[in-house]
Design a protein around this motif. Structure first.
Motif, PDB file in Angstrom:
ATOM      1  N   TYR A   1       0.798  -1.227   0.000  1.00  0.00           N
ATOM      2  CA  TYR A   1       0.000   0.000   0.000  1.00  0.00           C
ATOM      3  C   TYR A   1       0.832   1.279   0.000  1.00  0.00           C
ATOM      4  CZ  TYR A   1      -3.309  -3.557   1.483  1.00  0.00           C
ATOM      5  OH  TYR A   1      -4.067  -4.701   1.556  1.00  0.00           O
ATOM      6  N   LEU A   2       2.137   1.176   0.163  1.00  0.00           N
ATOM      7  CA  LEU A   2       2.990   2.359   0.233  1.00  0.00           C
ATOM      8  C   LEU A   2       3.147   2.996  -1.146  1.00  0.00           C
ATOM      9  CD1 LEU A   2       5.712   0.920   2.601  1.00  0.00           C
ATOM     10  CD2 LEU A   2       4.110   2.759   3.163  1.00  0.00           C
ATOM     11  N   ARG A   3       3.089   4.328  -1.191  1.00  0.00           N
ATOM     12  CA  ARG A   3       3.247   5.063  -2.446  1.00  0.00           C
ATOM     13  C   ARG A   3       4.496   5.940  -2.434  1.00  0.00           C
ATOM     14  NH1 ARG A   3       0.447   1.662  -3.552  1.00  0.00           N
ATOM     15  NH2 ARG A   3      -1.721   1.685  -4.216  1.00  0.00           N
ATOM     16  N   VAL A   4       4.906   6.417  -1.276  1.00  0.00           N
ATOM     17  CA  VAL A   4       6.017   7.353  -1.172  1.00  0.00           C
ATOM     18  C   VAL A   4       7.282   6.672  -0.638  1.00  0.00           C
ATOM     19  CG1 VAL A   4       6.801   9.506  -0.071  1.00  0.00           C
ATOM     20  CG2 VAL A   4       4.425   9.285  -0.844  1.00  0.00           C
ATOM     21  N   LYS A   5       7.126   5.798   0.330  1.00  0.00           N
ATOM     22  CA  LYS A   5       8.279   5.229   1.028  1.00  0.00           C
ATOM     23  C   LYS A   5       8.487   3.747   0.738  1.00  0.00           C
ATOM     24  CE  LYS A   5       8.325   8.861   4.359  1.00  0.00           C
ATOM     25  NZ  LYS A   5       7.806   9.345   5.598  1.00  0.00           N
ATOM     26  N   GLY A   6       8.112   3.332  -0.453  1.00  0.00           N
ATOM     27  CA  GLY A   6       8.299   1.938  -0.839  1.00  0.00           C
ATOM     28  C   GLY A   6       9.756   1.524  -0.878  1.00  0.00           C
ATOM     29  N   ALA A   7      10.631   2.411  -1.341  1.00  0.00           N
ATOM     30  CA  ALA A   7      12.062   2.073  -1.425  1.00  0.00           C
ATOM     31  C   ALA A   7      12.648   1.831  -0.033  1.00  0.00           C
ATOM     32  CB  ALA A   7      12.831   3.173  -2.145  1.00  0.00           C
ATOM     33  N   GLN A   8      12.249   2.654   0.939  1.00  0.00           N
ATOM     34  CA  GLN A   8      12.731   2.460   2.301  1.00  0.00           C
ATOM     35  C   GLN A   8      12.206   1.135   2.875  1.00  0.00           C
ATOM     36  OE1 GLN A   8      11.644   5.318   1.019  1.00  0.00           O
ATOM     37  NE2 GLN A   8      12.608   7.075   1.971  1.00  0.00           N
ATOM     38  N   ALA A   9      10.940   0.833   2.582  1.00  0.00           N
ATOM     39  CA  ALA A   9      10.376  -0.436   3.049  1.00  0.00           C
ATOM     40  C   ALA A   9      11.131  -1.612   2.435  1.00  0.00           C
ATOM     41  CB  ALA A   9       8.891  -0.518   2.704  1.00  0.00           C
ATOM     42  N   ASP A  10      11.472  -1.511   1.155  1.00  0.00           N
ATOM     43  CA  ASP A  10      12.206  -2.591   0.486  1.00  0.00           C
ATOM     44  C   ASP A  10      13.568  -2.835   1.137  1.00  0.00           C
ATOM     45  OD1 ASP A  10      10.074  -2.949  -1.258  1.00  0.00           O
ATOM     46  OD2 ASP A  10      10.988  -1.767  -2.862  1.00  0.00           O
ATOM     47  N   VAL A  11      14.235  -1.766   1.555  1.00  0.00           N
ATOM     48  CA  VAL A  11      15.519  -1.918   2.252  1.00  0.00           C
ATOM     49  C   VAL A  11      15.295  -2.623   3.589  1.00  0.00           C
ATOM     50  CG1 VAL A  11      17.424  -0.682   3.385  1.00  0.00           C
ATOM     51  CG2 VAL A  11      16.652   0.016   1.108  1.00  0.00           C
ATOM     52  N   LEU A  12      14.296  -2.187   4.337  1.00  0.00           N
ATOM     53  CA  LEU A  12      14.036  -2.800   5.643  1.00  0.00           C
ATOM     54  C   LEU A  12      13.697  -4.283   5.502  1.00  0.00           C
ATOM     55  CD1 LEU A  12      14.081  -1.592   8.530  1.00  0.00           C
ATOM     56  CD2 LEU A  12      11.602  -1.692   8.458  1.00  0.00           C
ATOM     57  N   LEU A  13      13.006  -4.630   4.432  1.00  0.00           N
ATOM     58  CA  LEU A  13      12.623  -6.034   4.232  1.00  0.00           C
ATOM     59  C   LEU A  13      13.816  -6.942   3.915  1.00  0.00           C
ATOM     60  CD1 LEU A  13       9.250  -5.553   2.347  1.00  0.00           C
ATOM     61  CD2 LEU A  13       9.596  -6.394   4.686  1.00  0.00           C
ATOM     62  N   GLN A  14      14.946  -6.361   3.582  1.00  0.00           N
ATOM     63  CA  GLN A  14      16.171  -7.148   3.358  1.00  0.00           C
ATOM     64  C   GLN A  14      16.949  -7.372   4.654  1.00  0.00           C
ATOM     65  OE1 GLN A  14      18.606  -5.847  -0.086  1.00  0.00           O
ATOM     66  NE2 GLN A  14      16.977  -4.336  -0.351  1.00  0.00           N
ATOM     67  N   TYR A  15      16.543  -6.685   5.725  1.00  0.00           N
ATOM     68  CA  TYR A  15      17.261  -6.764   6.994  1.00  0.00           C
ATOM     69  C   TYR A  15      17.226  -8.192   7.522  1.00  0.00           C
ATOM     70  CZ  TYR A  15      18.896  -5.283  11.586  1.00  0.00           C
ATOM     71  OH  TYR A  15      19.622  -5.129  12.734  1.00  0.00           O
ATOM     72  N   PRO A  16      18.383  -8.756   7.857  1.00  0.00           N
ATOM     73  CA  PRO A  16      18.414 -10.154   8.308  1.00  0.00           C
ATOM     74  C   PRO A  16      17.882 -10.325   9.726  1.00  0.00           C
ATOM     75  CG  PRO A  16      20.619  -9.217   8.388  1.00  0.00           C
ATOM     76  CD  PRO A  16      19.718  -8.161   7.793  1.00  0.00           C
ATOM     77  N   ILE A  17      16.941 -11.217   9.861  1.00  0.00           N
ATOM     78  CA  ILE A  17      16.437 -11.565  11.187  1.00  0.00           C
ATOM     79  C   ILE A  17      17.485 -12.452  11.839  1.00  0.00           C
ATOM     80  CG2 ILE A  17      14.602 -12.741  12.454  1.00  0.00           C
ATOM     81  CD1 ILE A  17      13.650 -10.241  11.040  1.00  0.00           C
ATOM     82  N   ARG A  18      17.813 -12.148  13.059  1.00  0.00           N
ATOM     83  CA  ARG A  18      18.837 -12.931  13.771  1.00  0.00           C
ATOM     84  C   ARG A  18      18.286 -14.309  14.092  1.00  0.00           C
ATOM     85  NH1 ARG A  18      22.454 -10.793  18.769  1.00  0.00           N
ATOM     86  NH2 ARG A  18      23.586 -12.722  19.101  1.00  0.00           N
TER      87      ARG A  18
END
Length: 144
Positions: free
Chosen positions: A94-111
């Motif tokens: 649903y993001l229109r403005v901050k999709g790129a930032q969300a995509d970076v966060l989604l790459q963050y490795p879960i410990r």
């Protein structure tokens, strides 16, 4: 409530696009290495929507920052770690403005326990977290 539907996530994504921030925090440890944490922050001067987010999701926290006059106090919703990444997965469509930032966060490795060596993350995960921190820092600088 703790049972958000797609309408809630769409509404919250609009809030994130306008008032929110996807972030990767970085602090220096006594050892000289860094510790990183994924996060979501939404700040506003009106508390009820942030309380609704907290009640609907059932995680995160809402707190108030007192400001000097003439500024109003800031109210902030914050989620961190696995909760922030899980929430980002729901918000992303649903993001229109901050999709790129969300995509970076989604790459963050879960410990995971598999990757922990003597209480430390693997060198591979450490390097990836630094790379994602730098990417997020650059993206957030462009949106200011």
């Amino acid at each position: 409530m703790h049972n958000p539907d797609s309408l809630f996530y769409a509404w919250m994504a609009g809030f994130m696009d306008g008032e929110g921030c996807f972030t990767i925090g970085k602090v220096t440890l006594a050892s000289g290495r860094y510790s990183y944490k994924a996060g979501i922050i939404i700040s506003n001067t009106y508390r009820p929507p942030l309380d609704e987010i907290l009640q609907t999701l059932g995680y995160g926290k809402v707190y108030q920052t007192i400001r000097q006059r003439p500024w109003k106090d800031a109210i902030t919703y914050q989620a961190a770690g696995t909760e922030a990444i899980t929430l980002t997965r729901h918000l992303r469509p649903y993001l229109r403005v901050k999709g790129a930032q969300a995509d970076v966060l989604l790459q963050y490795p879960i410990r995971s326990k598999r990757k922990v060596l003597h209480g430390k993350i693997s060198d591979e995960d450490y390097a990836l977290r630094e790379q994602l921190f730098q990417e997020m820092k650059a993206l957030n600088a462009k949106t200011k």
